[in-house]
Design a protein around this motif. Structure first.
Motif, PDB file in Angstrom:
ATOM      1  N   CYS A   1      -4.567  -1.873   0.062  1.00  0.00           N
ATOM      2  CA  CYS A   1      -4.358  -1.279  -1.273  1.00  0.00           C
ATOM      3  C   CYS A   1      -5.648  -0.642  -1.775  1.00  0.00           C
ATOM      4  O   CYS A   1      -5.639   0.470  -2.322  1.00  0.00           O
ATOM      5  CB  CYS A   1      -3.858  -2.335  -2.257  1.00  0.00           C
ATOM      6  SG  CYS A   1      -2.147  -2.828  -1.959  1.00  0.00           S
TER       7      CYS A   1
ATOM      8  N   LEU B   1       1.884   1.979  -3.491  1.00  0.00           N
ATOM      9  CA  LEU B   1       0.716   2.466  -4.237  1.00  0.00           C
ATOM     10  C   LEU B   1       0.439   3.928  -3.898  1.00  0.00           C
ATOM     11  O   LEU B   1       0.178   4.751  -4.790  1.00  0.00           O
ATOM     12  CB  LEU B   1      -0.506   1.601  -3.893  1.00  0.00           C
ATOM     13  CG  LEU B   1      -1.802   1.978  -4.605  1.00  0.00           C
ATOM     14  CD1 LEU B   1      -1.666   1.866  -6.115  1.00  0.00           C
ATOM     15  CD2 LEU B   1      -2.963   1.108  -4.118  1.00  0.00           C
TER      16      LEU B   1
ATOM     17  N   PRO C   1       0.822  -1.220   0.000  1.00  0.00           N
ATOM     18  CA  PRO C   1       0.000   0.000   0.000  1.00  0.00           C
ATOM     19  C   PRO C   1       0.854   1.268   0.000  1.00  0.00           C
ATOM     20  O   PRO C   1       0.461   2.281  -0.590  1.00  0.00           O
ATOM     21  CB  PRO C   1      -0.800  -0.101   1.305  1.00  0.00           C
ATOM     22  CG  PRO C   1      -0.654  -1.490   1.783  1.00  0.00           C
ATOM     23  CD  PRO C   1       0.507  -2.115   1.126  1.00  0.00           C
TER      24      PRO C   1
ATOM     25  N   LEU D   1      -6.161  -3.652  -9.241  1.00  0.00           N
ATOM     26  CA  LEU D   1      -5.602  -4.276  -8.037  1.00  0.00           C
ATOM     27  C   LEU D   1      -6.012  -5.737  -7.917  1.00  0.00           C
ATOM     28  O   LEU D   1      -7.098  -6.120  -8.346  1.00  0.00           O
ATOM     29  CB  LEU D   1      -6.128  -3.553  -6.795  1.00  0.00           C
ATOM     30  CG  LEU D   1      -5.784  -2.071  -6.644  1.00  0.00           C
ATOM     31  CD1 LEU D   1      -6.524  -1.507  -5.432  1.00  0.00           C
ATOM     32  CD2 LEU D   1      -4.276  -1.892  -6.494  1.00  0.00           C
TER      33      LEU D   1
END
Ligand code: SF4
Ligand code: SF4
Length: 374
Positions: free
Chosen positions: A188, A156, A153, A171
């Motif tokens: 995420c 991202l 995460p 994703l």
């Protein structure tokens, strides 16, 4: 009135074209056409391919089965730009043009930088890949730009902070990985939502693993709703999330397609009772005994047989949890390609002395040989 977002009007099942039915090494295009016809007749419109899928044959199949047979405004399609080491600015141009030509298209509706992680995101910066896709968007060769993603995460968040021009993100989301340490689907997804990016979900069935499952989980799902298939729980879990462009399913057979469209045509998000069933399935998965290998690889260096011990243990664990024989066979082939098989162990004992988890590696490899080489 609620704000509209990219993909809001797209039905929440997309046709992933990465695992198309094959016949004698070629895509079985007649079968694909039949599948596309069923899919389109039920109101589904989203097709997902990539430059690299099936060595380029996936994009060709998109052209043959969809583009040449349906009006351009009746479907949307996505492809992806690989960021290999050999790709430079000129090559990006060539790849996009080839992707368009293979599918007989003038433009892709969605165009993604393929499989970003920390390293390839850095490569995208060096290559000017973001400027490239924005330029192609301005030229009308692609309508919307985004990326598919495989990392943490934090990575991202970093990419989405640097690149607000990304309009959506693709994703890996499935119920087994929702809170898992490696995939971190939930975290995420929450990062994407924080940045107000709509999400395309890939691998909702975890590469087919959530379509098999142990007898206990199968029984749980069947008793909750005998009419629903085991994989339907995974697809419906994903499709119940907010802010989606669509949920991709890589469909290989007409049977899979018919099952998917049967419950996604008039999709209803999971209700509270159904969510509890999924929670119970996740609990069962967590309690399945697995080999406590952390993948540290301390055991590997001194192995005279060059056995990829953590790779074999990971394959065993996956098989124990999901009962996915085809997946286990493929995984076992991959992890033993450059070294010995489990049955090549000569029981020298060198590895066991190095394992911080005190795993009885020799005995466990014997079981792995029985299970995975049967
Ligand atoms: S016991 Fe087997 S797996 Fe372990 S180091 Fe020796 S040959 Fe390799
Ligand atoms: S040393 Fe033990 S925990 Fe580490 S990879 Fe090998 S088997 Fe797994």
């Amino acid at each position: 009135m609620a704000e509209t977002y990219l993909g809001e009007n797209i039905k929440k099942l997309g046709f992933g074209l990465m695992r198309l039915p094959m016949k004698d090494g070629e895509v079985d295009i007649e079968q694909v056409k039949r599948m596309v016809d069923t899919f389109m007749s039920k109101g589904f419109t989203y097709f997902d391919t990539a430059y690299v899928y099936i060595g380029g044959k996936s994009e060709v199949a998109l052209g043959e089965a969809v583009v040449k047979r349906y009006p351009r405004d009746s479907f949307v399609c996505a492809s992806k730009l690989p960021l290999w080491d050999s790709v430079d600015k000129a090559k990006m141009e060539e790849i996009l043009q080839e992707s368009l030509d293979r599918a007989s298209l003038d433009y892709y509706d969605f165009y993604l930088l393929h499989g970003l992680n920390k390293d390839s995101a850095q490569r995208a910066e060096e290559l000017g890949a973001w400027a490239f896709v924005q330029e192609k968007k301005a030229q009308g060769k692609v309508k919307h730009i985004g990326f598919s993603f495989h990392d943490t995460p934090e990575v991202l968040d970093d990419i989405l902070t640097r690149h607000p021009e990304a309009e959506f993100v693709q994703l890996q989301i499935n119920y087994a990985d929702w809170d898992s340490e490696n995939v971190q689907s939930r975290a995420c997804y929450e990062v994407a939502r924080k940045h107000n990016k709509p999400v395309v979900i890939m691998e909702p069935v975890k590469g087919g693993s959530l379509a098999t499952m142990t007898p206990e989980v199968q029984e749980l799902f069947k008793s909750a709703n005998p009419a629903m298939s085991v994989p339907s729980w995974a697809v419906r879990f994903a499709a119940s999330l907010d802010g989606l462009v669509t949920v991709l399913s890589g469909m290989s057979t007409e049977e899979q397609l018919n099952d998917n469209v049967s419950y996604m045509e008039n999709f209803q998000p999971l209700n509270d009772e159904e969510r509890k069933v999924i929670d119970r399935a996740v609990e069962i998965l967590k309690n399945i005994p697995t080999i406590p290998c952390t993948g540290c690889k301390y055991c590997v260096d001194g192995c005279p047989q060059k056995i990829n011990i953590p790779g074999i243990f990971s394959t065993m664990n996956h098989f124990s949890m999901y009962n996915n024989r085809a997946g286990a066979n493929g995984s076992y082939q991959r992890v033993t390609r450059d070294g010995g098989k489990a049955s090549d162990c000569i029981q020298c004992g060198q590895c066991e002395a190095h394992c911080p988890q005190h795993i009885q590696i020799i005995e466990t490899l014997k079981k792995a040989a029985e299970t995975l080489e049967a």
